[in-house]
Design a protein around this motif. Structure first.
Motif, PDB file in Angstrom:
ATOM      1  N   LEU A   1      -2.047  -6.848  -1.111  1.00 24.07           N
ATOM      2  CA  LEU A   1      -2.660  -7.707  -0.107  1.00 24.07           C
ATOM      3  C   LEU A   1      -1.640  -7.881   1.011  1.00 24.07           C
ATOM      4  N   VAL A   2      -1.911  -7.294   2.143  1.00 26.21           N
ATOM      5  CA  VAL A   2      -0.969  -7.310   3.259  1.00 26.21           C
ATOM      6  C   VAL A   2      -1.378  -8.420   4.223  1.00 26.21           C
ATOM      7  N   VAL A   3      -0.465  -9.369   4.415  1.00 25.15           N
ATOM      8  CA  VAL A   3      -0.716 -10.500   5.310  1.00 25.15           C
ATOM      9  C   VAL A   3      -0.137 -10.158   6.675  1.00 25.15           C
ATOM     10  N   THR A   4      -1.012  -9.965   7.647  1.00 27.58           N
ATOM     11  CA  THR A   4      -0.601  -9.668   9.013  1.00 27.58           C
ATOM     12  C   THR A   4      -0.729 -10.927   9.863  1.00 27.58           C
ATOM     13  N   ASP A   5      -0.319 -10.838  11.107  1.00 27.76           N
ATOM     14  CA  ASP A   5      -0.460 -11.987  12.005  1.00 27.76           C
ATOM     15  C   ASP A   5      -1.923 -12.322  12.261  1.00 27.76           C
ATOM     16  N   ALA A   6      -2.783 -11.305  12.118  1.00 30.94           N
ATOM     17  CA  ALA A   6      -4.195 -11.496  12.456  1.00 30.94           C
ATOM     18  C   ALA A   6      -5.088 -11.742  11.252  1.00 30.94           C
ATOM     19  N   GLY A   7      -4.565 -11.592  10.045  1.00 34.36           N
ATOM     20  CA  GLY A   7      -5.403 -11.789   8.871  1.00 34.36           C
ATOM     21  C   GLY A   7      -4.841 -11.103   7.646  1.00 34.36           C
ATOM     22  N   VAL A   8      -5.740 -10.810   6.700  1.00 36.71           N
ATOM     23  CA  VAL A   8      -5.342 -10.210   5.426  1.00 36.71           C
ATOM     24  C   VAL A   8      -6.116  -8.920   5.216  1.00 36.71           C
ATOM     25  N   VAL A   9      -5.404  -7.863   4.845  1.00 38.15           N
ATOM     26  CA  VAL A   9      -6.045  -6.586   4.536  1.00 38.15           C
ATOM     27  C   VAL A   9      -5.615  -6.136   3.150  1.00 38.15           C
ATOM     28  N   LEU A  10      -6.425  -5.284   2.553  1.00 37.34           N
ATOM     29  CA  LEU A  10      -6.139  -4.740   1.228  1.00 37.34           C
ATOM     30  C   LEU A  10      -5.826  -3.262   1.356  1.00 37.34           C
ATOM     31  N   ALA A  11      -4.676  -2.868   0.817  1.00 37.32           N
ATOM     32  CA  ALA A  11      -4.264  -1.462   0.874  1.00 37.32           C
ATOM     33  C   ALA A  11      -3.925  -0.983  -0.530  1.00 37.32           C
ATOM     34  N   GLN A  12      -4.122   0.289  -0.761  1.00 38.44           N
ATOM     35  CA  GLN A  12      -3.748   0.904  -2.027  1.00 38.44           C
ATOM     36  C   GLN A  12      -2.262   1.234  -2.006  1.00 38.44           C
ATOM     37  N   THR A  13      -1.589   0.956  -3.094  1.00 38.95           N
ATOM     38  CA  THR A  13      -0.151   1.236  -3.150  1.00 38.95           C
ATOM     39  C   THR A  13       0.148   2.717  -2.906  1.00 38.95           C
ATOM     40  N   ALA A  14      -0.780   3.581  -3.349  1.00 34.42           N
ATOM     41  CA  ALA A  14      -0.583   5.016  -3.163  1.00 34.42           C
ATOM     42  C   ALA A  14      -0.547   5.409  -1.693  1.00 34.42           C
ATOM     43  N   ASP A  15      -1.145   4.592  -0.825  1.00 34.38           N
ATOM     44  CA  ASP A  15      -1.159   4.886   0.607  1.00 34.38           C
ATOM     45  C   ASP A  15       0.027   4.261   1.338  1.00 34.38           C
ATOM     46  N   LEU A  16       0.863   3.526   0.618  1.00 33.05           N
ATOM     47  CA  LEU A  16       2.029   2.867   1.192  1.00 33.05           C
ATOM     48  C   LEU A  16       3.302   3.498   0.652  1.00 33.05           C
ATOM     49  N   THR A  17       4.403   3.169   1.263  1.00 34.48           N
ATOM     50  CA  THR A  17       5.702   3.584   0.730  1.00 34.48           C
ATOM     51  C   THR A  17       6.386   2.357   0.150  1.00 34.48           C
ATOM     52  N   VAL A  18       6.502   2.336  -1.164  1.00 38.15           N
ATOM     53  CA  VAL A  18       7.086   1.197  -1.871  1.00 38.15           C
ATOM     54  C   VAL A  18       8.387   1.647  -2.518  1.00 38.15           C
ATOM     55  N   ARG A  19       9.477   1.015  -2.104  1.00 37.81           N
ATOM     56  CA  ARG A  19      10.792   1.373  -2.640  1.00 37.81           C
ATOM     57  C   ARG A  19      11.442   0.154  -3.294  1.00 37.81           C
ATOM     58  N   PRO A  20      11.990   0.315  -4.503  1.00 32.56           N
ATOM     59  CA  PRO A  20      12.721  -0.805  -5.112  1.00 32.56           C
ATOM     60  C   PRO A  20      13.860  -1.259  -4.211  1.00 32.56           C
ATOM     61  N   GLN A  21      14.057  -2.556  -4.128  1.00 41.91           N
ATOM     62  CA  GLN A  21      15.097  -3.131  -3.277  1.00 41.91           C
ATOM     63  C   GLN A  21      16.093  -3.881  -4.165  1.00 41.91           C
ATOM     64  N   PRO A  22      17.194  -3.247  -4.529  1.00 44.31           N
ATOM     65  CA  PRO A  22      18.154  -3.895  -5.420  1.00 44.31           C
ATOM     66  C   PRO A  22      18.782  -5.124  -4.772  1.00 44.31           C
ATOM     67  N   VAL A  23      18.949  -6.167  -5.570  1.00 43.52           N
ATOM     68  CA  VAL A  23      19.626  -7.379  -5.125  1.00 43.52           C
ATOM     69  C   VAL A  23      20.578  -7.812  -6.234  1.00 43.52           C
ATOM     70  N   VAL A  24      21.461  -8.739  -5.910  1.00 43.75           N
ATOM     71  CA  VAL A  24      22.439  -9.205  -6.896  1.00 43.75           C
ATOM     72  C   VAL A  24      21.750  -9.903  -8.071  1.00 43.75           C
ATOM     73  N   ASP A  25      20.663 -10.618  -7.775  1.00 42.41           N
ATOM     74  CA  ASP A  25      19.909 -11.309  -8.818  1.00 42.41           C
ATOM     75  C   ASP A  25      19.078 -10.291  -9.596  1.00 42.41           C
ATOM     76  N   GLU A  26      19.462 -10.035 -10.838  1.00 40.74           N
ATOM     77  CA  GLU A  26      18.788  -9.026 -11.638  1.00 40.74           C
ATOM     78  C   GLU A  26      17.553  -9.563 -12.353  1.00 40.74           C
ATOM     79  N   THR A  27      17.226 -10.838 -12.156  1.00 43.36           N
ATOM     80  CA  THR A  27      16.048 -11.399 -12.819  1.00 43.36           C
ATOM     81  C   THR A  27      14.775 -11.158 -12.019  1.00 43.36           C
ATOM     82  N   ARG A  28      14.879 -10.647 -10.812  1.00 39.38           N
ATOM     83  CA  ARG A  28      13.698 -10.421  -9.976  1.00 39.38           C
ATOM     84  C   ARG A  28      13.522  -8.938  -9.651  1.00 39.38           C
ATOM     85  N   SER A  29      12.261  -8.536  -9.518  1.00 37.45           N
ATOM     86  CA  SER A  29      11.914  -7.184  -9.101  1.00 37.45           C
ATOM     87  C   SER A  29      11.367  -7.261  -7.682  1.00 37.45           C
TER      88      SER A  29
END
Length: 337
Positions: A136-164
């Motif tokens: 669910l992508v929240v834009t300035d103009a509203g909310v749209v639904l996109a398939q993850t396969a159509d997006l580029t999703v990359r893991p973002q490592p952070v120091v806190d290992e309890t969150r994904s």
């Protein structure tokens, strides 16, 4: 009725604490089996029909345990967006799928635009996006639904290992418009801020509890260090900060659950509670002495999680700017300025 309501929350808190004591990492099937995934989903769609008041209880307990779960990104944020939209076949199917555990969603709050060729933009630090099938992508103009396969999703490592967390990029991605109501956008941002504040409150509460227990048993100069005035004052300051956070969060959670304007209440809760959690965890580290700096103590886990929470969904400075804006818009300016 009020007593029954408090009793229900106490029972929910106890059950959640017991489950998190056994499982510090709750995968999606466990969240579904526990009923948390569908906690706020209407009963007609297979959920429990609860409100954000009950979700806040769970979030607080997850923070206390510093647990790794997909509850925030996979349930709380998506359900909050979907229940704020007009009910139709699409939203009903998504909510029902969340309650049944057959749908995996995430919410991306970032800089997105929708053009004739599709969705463009980027969001960083998106909770639990790596496991989502749809976003669910929240834009300035509203909310749209996109398939993850159509997006580029990359893991973002952070120091806190309890969150994904992940980055979500869209480049002319197909998207289905669910709402062009700016009110839905505002509610999504405020709900996310208060949700992370609830987690931070749990962190602070657990750090105070652990610290008080430790200073009772740690002895120096023949007596517990908790008997020293400096230690007492430090613990008292921790408690005061937590109590103020709790009141601010109660106000913000209630405003959201009652569908009232929660702009200022959310900003106050997020800015104060997340800052206090970092301070309390830092004080806990100091009062635990040398053992607090060891990996085995676990204090570092809470400090890193609190620090990340402070940055997620708006910094303290950004939220305080929201609070200050109400005075700037209502206070008359002196002549000659």
């Amino acid at each position: 009725m009020a007593d029954d309501f408090l009793e229900f929350h106490d029972e929910l808190r106890s059950v959640a604490a017991d489950l998190l004591a056994k499982e510090r990492e709750l995968d999606w099937p466990l969240l579904v089996d526990a009923g948390w995934a569908g906690l706020e989903v209407p009963e007609r769609l297979g959920g429990a029909g609860a409100s954000f008041l009950e979700a806040a209880v769970i979030l607080d307990q997850i923070g206390r345990a510093a647990a790794t779960t997909g509850y925030l990104g996979g349930a709380v944020l998506p359900v909050g967006v979907l229940t704020g939209l007009p009910a139709d076949d699409t939203t009903d199917a998504l909510l029902g799928g969340l309650a049944a555990g057959t749908a995996r969603l995430a919410v991306a709050l970032g800089n997105f635009t929708v053009g004739a060729d599709g969705l463009h933009g980027r969001a960083e630090f998106v909770p639990d996006a790596a496991d989502a099938e749809q976003v669910l992508v929240v834009t300035d103009a509203g909310v749209v639904l996109a398939q993850t396969a159509d997006l580029t999703v990359r893991p973002q490592p952070v120091v806190d290992e309890t969150r994904s967390l992940a980055t979500v990029d869209a480049d002319a991605a197909p998207a289905q418009l669910l709402s062009d109501d700016p009110a839905v956008v505002a509610i999504a941002h405020r709900r996310a801020a208060v949700a992370i504040a609830c987690d931070s409150l749990g962190i602070a509460e657990q750090m105070l509890t652990a610290t008080v227990e430790y200073v009772k048993v740690r002895h120096q100069f023949g007596r517990p260090i908790g008997s020293f005035q400096a230690v007492k004052h430090a613990c008292a300051d921790m408690l005061v900060g937590i109590e103020v956070s709790r009141q601010l969060i109660d106000d913000a959670v209630t405003a959201i659950a009652d569908h009232r304007d929660a702009a200022v209440a959310a900003a106050m809760a997020k800015s104060h509670a997340c800052a206090v959690a970092v301070e309390v965890a830092g004080t806990a580290l100091q009062l635990h002495g040398g053992i607090g700096y060891t990996w085995e103590s676990g204090v570092h886990t809470y400090l890193k999680r609190a620090t990340l929470n402070r940055a997620l969904f708006g910094s303290a400075a950004a939220h305080r700017k929201t609070i200050a804006s109400r005075y700037l818009s209502t206070t008359p300016r002196p002549k000659g300025t």
